[in-house]
Design an enzyme around this catalytic site. Structure first.
Site: not given
Ligand SMILES: [Mg+2]
Length: 372
Positions: A299, A249, A223, A197, A324
């Site tokens: 997210h 997100e 990500e 990410d 997550e």
């Molecule tokens: Mg993220």
């Protein structure tokens, strides 16, 4: 049943750092009713800003705080109240903080309805398709490859079958980032899913390099390598990257997700239930995504209020491979509810108690309660 009060409770760690951790300072929302039922929600955003959105007095017919708007309403009218909140904030709302607060209230309304009917939220929405889901350990990327390897091995030892590292020192040097992932892959072996990410956007050329280089290490997704506003960049990246690209997100409402999929070519989207508009809005996004072969992997990096709401959503959507799960030791993540949500062998159960199926730990709230 009528709404009698809406409380915005700010909690904050004693020392908030400039790191990619949105669970250091949060707004808990409690919606109280005249029948003694209280719904719990969370707005996953800057708490002082969101408290103002909650409590601001009427400014005009299309610019009001949400609490004055909802006092006296029946909290079970979730669809109508959602439309009302959007309509009466449309001048200063529609995106960003206002949607974050609407999300927190919407979650609390579902919690009230579930408690009133003594059913979990997923059952009110047709019933969960699964009773458990694999979780990926979501953690901040250490500065060094050695630190990242140690962290990934710790999460594997704790039972996780997937790990994501994000933010931290990533983004400065694409070759270094790709080499670090290669070292993690060699350390954890072929059976663990690895996600990366970036947090902040990098140059398109940098993102394309990573998308290609990470494929060699079988990365599950890359990500947020680009700004969510950079639809043409995403279109170019998704066209050439063998590594799946994920984002979403920071988006609010269903509309940006249409663009991310149709114009950006995204095949994995990540709405945050406590930002995007709540439980039903996330399901609307999932309804759009599913027939297009696009996966929703929400997210979820905050308290167990968000984790519980996300688990109800994951139970309902047709195909969701992962929850997550914030794997840090932040007490607002690990101690905010009386029975904290934990993974066992990398698996988390979908809550089955009434409403969200959680109870707040008032001792933790009292300890971290904050007012500036
Ligand atoms: Mg993220």
């Amino acid at each position: 049943m009528r709404i009698t009060d809406i409380e915005g409770i700010m909690v904050r760690l004693p020392e908030v750092q400039a790191i990619g951790d949105g669970c250091q300072s949060i707004l808990i929302i409690k919606v109280h009713t005249d029948e003694g039922i209280t719904g719990i929600g969370e707005a996953h955003t800057n708490p002082l800003v969101s408290k103002a959105v909650l409590e601001a007095p009427l400014c005009s017919i299309s610019s009001t705080g949400l609490k004055p708007l909802l006092i006296g309403e029946d909290p079970r009218d979730i669809n109508r109240l959602y439309d009302l909140m959007l309509r009466r904030t449309q001048t200063y709302g529609r995106r960003g903080a206002v949607m974050h607060v609407i999300s927190g209230i919407e979650i609390a309304l579902w919690d009230i309805l579930g408690k009133a009917l003594n059913q979990p939220i997923h059952r009110l929405l047709g019933g969960a398709r699964r009773d458990r889901v694999p979780a990926y350990a979501s953690d901040l990327a250490p500065e060094t490859a050695e630190g990242a390897i140690a962290l990934a091995l710790d999460h594997r030892a704790a039972g996780y079958k997937a790990v994501k590292l994000g933010w931290g020192g990533l983004g400065g040097n694409p070759r270094k980032d790709a080499a670090m992932i290669g070292e993690i892959r060699r350390a954890v072996g072929p059976d663990m899913d690895i996600m990366l990410d970036m947090g902040f956007p990098v140059a398109l050329e940098h993102a394309i390099y990573l998308g290609q280089a990470l494929a060699e290490h079988d990365v599950y997704f890359l990500e947020e390598p680009l700004s969510p506003d950079d639809l043409s960049g995403f279109a170019r990246l998704t066209a050439v990257s063998p590594t799946p690209i994920a984002t979403g997100e920071k988006e609010t409402s269903r509309y940006p997700f249409i663009d991310l999929v149709e114009r950006g070519g995204l095949r994995i989207i990540q709405p945050d239930v406590a930002r995007v508009g709540g439980i039903a809005e996330t399901l609307r996004i999932a309804s759009f995504a599913e027939p297009r072969g696009v996966r929703v992997i929400p997210h979820c990096w905050s308290t167990d209020i968000l984790v519980a709401a996300t688990l109800h959503v994951i139970g309902l959507i047709k195909d969701c491979p992962y929850l997550e799960l914030n794997a840090t030791t932040n007490p607002l993540r690990t101690r905010l509810v009386t029975s904290p949500i934990r993974q066992v062998d990398g698996i988390v159960g979908i809550p089955n108690g009434p409403g969200l199926g959680i109870e707040l730990d008032e001792g933790t709230i009292a300890r971290y309660r904050w007012s500036p």
